[in-house]
Design a protein around this motif. Structure first.
Motif, PDB file in Angstrom:
ATOM      1  N   CYS B  33      69.319  99.593  31.549  1.00  0.00           N
ATOM      2  CA  CYS B  33      69.836  98.232  31.613  1.00  0.00           C
ATOM      3  C   CYS B  33      68.710  97.228  31.364  1.00  0.00           C
ATOM      4  O   CYS B  33      67.687  97.246  32.047  1.00  0.00           O
ATOM      5  CB  CYS B  33      70.467  97.988  32.976  1.00  0.00           C
ATOM      6  SG  CYS B  33      71.067  96.307  33.181  1.00  0.00           S
ATOM      7  N   CYS B  36      68.535  94.739  34.675  1.00  0.00           N
ATOM      8  CA  CYS B  36      68.023  95.147  35.996  1.00  0.00           C
ATOM      9  C   CYS B  36      67.126  96.384  35.926  1.00  0.00           C
ATOM     10  O   CYS B  36      66.677  96.868  36.965  1.00  0.00           O
ATOM     11  CB  CYS B  36      69.176  95.372  36.979  1.00  0.00           C
ATOM     12  SG  CYS B  36      70.071  96.916  36.757  1.00  0.00           S
ATOM     13  N   CYS B  47      76.398  98.324  32.864  1.00  0.00           N
ATOM     14  CA  CYS B  47      75.566  98.805  33.972  1.00  0.00           C
ATOM     15  C   CYS B  47      76.368  98.712  35.273  1.00  0.00           C
ATOM     16  O   CYS B  47      76.817  97.628  35.652  1.00  0.00           O
ATOM     17  CB  CYS B  47      74.308  97.935  34.069  1.00  0.00           C
ATOM     18  SG  CYS B  47      73.365  98.229  35.575  1.00  0.00           S
ATOM     19  N   CYS B  50      74.665  96.087  37.933  1.00  0.00           N
ATOM     20  CA  CYS B  50      74.684  94.620  37.803  1.00  0.00           C
ATOM     21  C   CYS B  50      75.748  94.116  36.831  1.00  0.00           C
ATOM     22  O   CYS B  50      75.856  92.905  36.607  1.00  0.00           O
ATOM     23  CB  CYS B  50      73.301  94.118  37.398  1.00  0.00           C
ATOM     24  SG  CYS B  50      72.912  94.424  35.668  1.00  0.00           S
TER      25      CYS B  50
HETATM   26 ZN   LIG Z   1      71.867  96.487  35.389  1.00  0.00          ZN
END
Ligand SMILES: [Zn+2]
Lengths: 388, 136
Positions: B33, B36, B47, B50
């Motif tokens: 990701c 994050c 993801c 997040c």
């Molecule tokens: Zn993420």
């Protein structure tokens, strides 16, 4: 919001498990145990206004509740499937109570079981069109042995983290077999020793044959009724005092820790609702597809500390005469696993013990039972506290 | 013989194709990701930590440890029967994600929890390469 004493289980019926499905149909078994449970509760078919069904695991059919409702000629105004694997029975019990509490219905029939055997259970199902699932793409190509290999992986990691031994796991199967000796309906009743368990064939290390449940034919049903109907029941009501549920994903490689299950969330919810703790419990009736399942469940439900389940089952007498009566019907390891009715057997046995109808294996003064249903590879958990 | 049992093979989707292409090319690739930094396995459209859709395929080390395992001594799927006993394991990659796999290249009796392993790419007759591991 609580479900405490909103409803009670009053009627139960259970078919003695059979090794062969010869001549039996799933719907026929369901009708039989439904009739038994309605009669046991002292009700008429027309009293049943709710229907929950735990589906068979070897044959997918849409709209099972309507098939069964038609067969029984009942017309529920609340009908559903509860598909939480082995946790379905405990899941049906609190969903029934919840529907009753919300005023949807007053008497819910909960049904499970199937016509199955070892051959049909393990038969390849490759010819059917299949949904695209991560489990099929990222796990199946490596040859898992159904749930067996997953529970074996839990046991292997548990042994690594906590020093749990094969003898400790075997003790669960041995004590439950003693219980089965006092249950005429159990498939396996001959006494068993720890050495016999450990000398049975290794199937998936570290689990031996006698630590693994046997798929078979059978069924079970129970009736959950409202607080106003319960007192006039033909049987002592087994009140729903607490319930909790928790789930996680289906693939063991995706879970945070394989040695801690969602029982760590579902059991405290049930105990809190009931206002009791594990030391108050007279009967433990928890899902036992494998020996390791019982050890992990006892830890996560708070009967002992995390990792202490091995020594705990070794130190306590788990038989119906013992200091911690557990799976007094023999557990599924000795009773048999008739599909999702295997999970129901933990509910029906708890009700039987609370009602004082367990015969030779009756636990003295059994007023409070902890029931746990477990689905998948410890992925679905439904915990109940039942009592007088 | 069409009646011979065949092992279940992955059916790559457009989403997972880069993973399987990586294995065929001898590399282990995971989604990561961009928002994050979490590694994501199995492949997903966003993801799960997040909800960002900014997932980038990244080559990873292929090093890991055996998180847990079992030795399968009776296969459920008939196509695996000639292989018993074999090791069905969960390997924790150095980068964090865990994968279901087989540990090969040693006797099943020699596998241990926490044993260091490295990835190998096991090409099947159908052309798809499976992610397996051997002692490091
Ligand atoms: Zn993420």
């Amino acid at each position: 919001m609580t479900l405490k004493r909103a409803a009670a289980i009053t009627g139960i019926a259970e078919m003695a498990p059979r090794a062969s499905a010869e001549g039996l149909s799933t719907l026929g078994i369901w009708a039989d145990v439904s009739r038994g449970a309605i009669l046991d509760a002292g009700l008429e078919p027309s009293d049943i206004d709710g229907l929950l069904v735990a589906p068979p695991i070897v044959d997918m059919v849409a709209m099972w509740p309507s098939h069964l409702g038609e067969y029984l000629d009942i017309h529920p105004r609340y009908a559903n499937i509860v598909d939480l694997g082995g946790a379905s029975a405990a899941g049906m019990a609190w969903r029934a109570a919840s529907a009753i509490q919300s005023g949807l219905c007053r008497a819910v029939l909960c049904v499970s079981g199937e016509a199955s055997d070892v051959d049909t259970f393990y038969a390849p199902r490759a010819k059917r069109p299949t949904q695209q699932l991560p489990l099929r793409e990222f796990e199946a190509p490596y040859g898992p042995m159904g749930a067996n290999s997953g529970y074996a992986q839990i046991a292997m990691r548990h042994m690594h983290e906590f020093g749990t031994t094969g003898r400790q796991l075997a003790k669960v199967a041995v004590d439950q077999r003693t219980n089965a000796g006092a249950n005429p309906d159990a498939l396996y009743r001959d006494p068993l020793t720890v050495d016999e368990v450990l000398s049975s064939p290794l199937i998936v290390d570290p689990l031996h044959l006698y630590e693994i449940v046997r798929p078979c034919t059978g069924g079970a049903a129970f009736v959950v009724v409202s607080a106003d109907l319960a007192p006039s029941s033909a049987q002592t009501p087994a009140w729903l005092l607490g319930a909790g549920e928790a789930t996680r994903g289906v693939m063991l490689a995706q879970v945070e820790s394989v040695t801690t299950s969602p029982v760590a969330q579902s059991a405290p919810l049930a105990f809190e609702m009931a206002g009791v703790t594990p030391v108050d419990i007279d009967l433990v009736s928890v899902y036992d597809c494998y020996t390791i399942t019982v050890v992990v469940t006892l830890e996560d439900a708070g009967f002992c500390e995390k990792g202490g389940g091995g020594p705990f089952v070794e130190e306590h007498d788990l038989t119906y005469r013992g200091d911690l009566p557990l799976n007094t019907h023999g557990g599924q390891l000795s009773f048999g696993q008739p599909g999702l009715a295997g999970g129901t057997s933990h509910v029906t046995e708890a009700v039987r013990q609370i009602q004082g109808r367990a015969g030779e294996r009756q636990v003295a003064d059994c007023e409070l039972a902890f029931v746990n249903g477990n689905g998948g590879i410890m992925s679905e958990q439904a915990s109940l506290v039942l009592g007088v | 013989m069409s009646d011979q049992p065949r092992k279940p093979l992955p059916r790559p989707s457009p989403l997972s194709q880069p993973f399987w292409d990586g294995l065929a090319a001898g590399e282990l690739r995971l989604q990561r990701c961009a928002a994050c930094d979490a590694y994501v396995f199995y492949p997903r459209p966003h993801c799960p930590h997040c909800l960002s859709e900014a997932l980038k395929w990244t080559r990873v080390s292929g090093r890991g440890r055996v998180y847990t395992y079992t030795v399968v001594r009776r296969a459920m799927h008939p196509a695996f029967r000639p292989d018993v006993p074999y090791v069905f394991a969960i390997v924790e990659l150095e980068e964090g994600p865990r994968v279901a796999t087989n540990v090969i290249g040693c006797s099943p009796e020699d596998v241990r929890v926490e044993m260091p392993v490295k990835a190998l790419y096991d090409r099947t007759a159908a052309g798809i390469a499976l992610l397996k591991f051997e002692p490091a």
